[in-house]
Enzyme design. Structure first.
Site, short mmCIF file in Angstrom:
data_model
loop_
_atom_site.label_atom_id
_atom_site.label_comp_id
_atom_site.label_asym_id
_atom_site.label_seq_id
_atom_site.Cartn_x
_atom_site.Cartn_y
_atom_site.Cartn_z
N ASN A 92 -24.15 -3.29 -18.21
CA ASN A 92 -23.44 -4.35 -18.94
C ASN A 92 -22.67 -5.21 -17.94
O ASN A 92 -22.66 -4.94 -16.74
CB ASN A 92 -22.57 -3.77 -20.07
N GLU A 145 -19.90 -3.45 -15.90
CA GLU A 145 -20.49 -2.56 -14.89
C GLU A 145 -21.08 -3.37 -13.73
O GLU A 145 -20.96 -2.99 -12.56
CB GLU A 145 -21.59 -1.70 -15.53
N ASP A 196 -27.81 1.55 -25.46
CA ASP A 196 -28.91 2.52 -25.57
C ASP A 196 -30.13 1.87 -26.23
O ASP A 196 -31.28 2.10 -25.84
CB ASP A 196 -28.50 3.73 -26.41
N1 LIG Z 1 -19.91 -8.04 -30.48
C1 LIG Z 1 -21.23 -8.23 -30.45
N2 LIG Z 1 -21.78 -9.23 -31.16
C2 LIG Z 1 -23.11 -9.43 -31.15
N3 LIG Z 1 -23.97 -8.71 -30.40
C3 LIG Z 1 -23.49 -7.72 -29.67
C4 LIG Z 1 -22.09 -7.41 -29.65
N4 LIG Z 1 -21.89 -6.36 -28.83
C5 LIG Z 1 -23.11 -6.04 -28.36
N5 LIG Z 1 -24.07 -6.83 -28.85
C6 LIG Z 1 -25.51 -6.78 -28.55
O1 LIG Z 1 -25.78 -5.53 -27.90
C7 LIG Z 1 -26.19 -5.75 -26.54
C8 LIG Z 1 -25.63 -4.66 -25.64
O2 LIG Z 1 -24.24 -4.64 -25.78
P1 LIG Z 1 -23.23 -4.44 -24.55
O3 LIG Z 1 -23.44 -5.51 -23.56
O4 LIG Z 1 -21.89 -4.27 -25.16
O5 LIG Z 1 -23.78 -3.06 -23.94
P2 LIG Z 1 -22.99 -1.73 -23.52
O6 LIG Z 1 -21.63 -2.09 -23.05
O7 LIG Z 1 -23.87 -0.97 -22.63
O8 LIG Z 1 -22.89 -1.01 -24.94
P3 LIG Z 1 -22.60 0.54 -25.21
O9 LIG Z 1 -22.02 1.13 -23.98
O10 LIG Z 1 -21.65 0.52 -26.40
O11 LIG Z 1 -23.91 1.12 -25.60
C9 LIG Z 1 -25.70 -7.15 -26.20
O12 LIG Z 1 -26.48 -7.70 -25.17
C10 LIG Z 1 -25.88 -7.85 -27.56
O13 LIG Z 1 -27.25 -8.20 -27.78
MG LIG Z 2 -23.90 0.89 -21.72
#
Ligand SMILES: Nc1ncnc2c1ncn2[C@@H]1O[C@H](COP(=O)(O)OP(=O)(O)OP(=O)(O)O)[C@@H](O)[C@H]1O
Ligand SMILES: [Mg+2]
Length: 328
Positions: free
Chosen positions: A204, A207, A274
């Site tokens: 993300n 990270e 995931d």
């Molecule tokens: N608040 C939001 N509104 C709309 N889409 C979202 C939102 N949060 C996440 N998403 C969707 O989910 C995808 C992955 O989310 P994020 O970038 O938060 O990953 P992450 O931090 O690895 O998530 P996690 O650790 O909770 O699994 C984003 O690219 C988007 O498509």
């Molecule tokens: Mg993640």
């Protein structure tokens, strides 16, 4: 994407996914849920007393990647570690329930099964308790895991490395995965260099910033961070997920694509990462163009954040959201 033709293409792709076998290697977790209600404060300490009326377990961490692959019909094998405890047995039962091959699930005697217990009252989390060890695996367990990953990777179309920084990953385990045609990773920043040479990494934005030291605050810094990771890891693709801002793709042949997030109402963002790595991997293994893989992963993530709890998205739910997008 979704004019009629694109939808036909996506449906064919989901059909092809049903013929795939994907190995998920990663930090297995058991999510425990204690549901209840609060009507008084404890006489022992200033904390609420939760009267429990329900209790359940769900799969978390890397196992949630496996659930997301199963939701689109992919056959899945899992490799990781569980403790020699009741939670480990519960985890195995849940893995069995979603028809995932547990051949690579190694039992470690020196660590507990990773468990996250949430106590929820009136739909609000009161507290979370974590049982886990983040110490590296013992040498013997690392070798057992690498051996079983090597064996399973050779029988699979793709491998997903799902890292929650619980001490599972080593260079040996990552190299053992390389027998598969497609290897993807969802890395934590402190381990990111372990994943050098895989096909695709999907951290993300936070990270990515931690790993590269580049604060992502606009298009230019996003581009610099993505390009820096591509170069440093020698991967074919980097996907940076950006929460409500969607996601961005970087490829070594100059591919660049930014897609906005598509969720209509956001209920629960946990586990969206995931979903992203699961769908990207299934689509690439089914030989989708990378741009289509990115779009489908983005629709799938949109579908899961519209649901409560860590969730999965079916092909119909993914296509429904894709259709809703294109028809306004
Ligand atoms: N608040 C939001 N509104 C709309 N889409 C979202 C939102 N949060 C996440 N998403 C969707 O989910 C995808 C992955 O989310 P994020 O970038 O938060 O990953 P992450 O931090 O690895 O998530 P996690 O650790 O909770 O699994 C984003 O690219 C988007 O498509
Ligand atoms: Mg993640």
């Amino acid at each position: 994407m979704p004019e009629a033709l694109a939808e036909v293409g996506a449906r064919r792709l989901f059909e092809r996914m049903r013929a795939l076998r994907v190995l998920v290697v990663g930090d297995a977790m058991l999510d425990e849920w204690v549901w209840g209600s609060v009507s008084r404060i404890s006489p022992e300490a200033p904390v609420p007393v939760v009267a429990v009326n329900d209790h359940s377990f769900t799969l978390g961490g890397a196992c949630n990647v496996a659930s997301n692959l199963r939701a689109v019909g992919v056959r899945v094998a899992f490799a990781g570690v569980a403790g020699d405890d009741a939670e480990g047995r519960e985890l195995r039962a849940l893995v069995d329930k979603i028809d995932v091959d547990p051949a690579g699930l190694v039992t470690a005697t020196d660590r507990p099964t990773t468990r996250k217990t949430r106590i929820v009252a009136h739909n609000q989390q009161v507290v979370r308790a974590d049982w886990e060890s983040t110490a590296p695996l013992t040498g013997a367990d690392r070798e057992r895991l690498a051996a079983v990953v090597r064996e399973l990777a050779a029988t699979c179309d793709a491998v997903v490395l799902s890292d929650y920084a619980k001490g599972l990953f080593s260079r040996e385990v990552v190299e053992a995965a390389s027998a598969a045609r497609v290897v993807t990773a969802d890395p934590k920043p402190r381990n990111i260099d372990l994943f050098a040479g895989v096909t695709l990494v999907a951290p993300n934005a936070a990270e990515t910033s931690t790993a590269t030291g580049i604060a992502i605050k606009d298009d230019a810094s996003l581009e610099r961070a993505g390009a820096a990771l591509l170069e440093r890891l020698g991967c074919r693709y980097v996907v940076v997920t950006r929460g409500e801002r969607g996601m961005a793709l970087f490829g070594t042949a100059g591919e660049r694509l930014v897609v906005p997030s598509v969720a209509r109402t956001v209920y629960d963002v946990s586990g969206a990462g995931d979903t992203v790595i699961a769908i990207l991997t299934a689509a690439l293994a089914a030989e989708a163009p990378v741009e289509l893989a990115l779009q489908l992963a983005n629709y799938a993530a949109g579908a899961v954040v519209e649901k409560l709890g860590t969730a999965t998205a079916s092909p119909d739910e993914i296509l429904e959201l894709a259709g809703a997008e294109s028809h306004g």
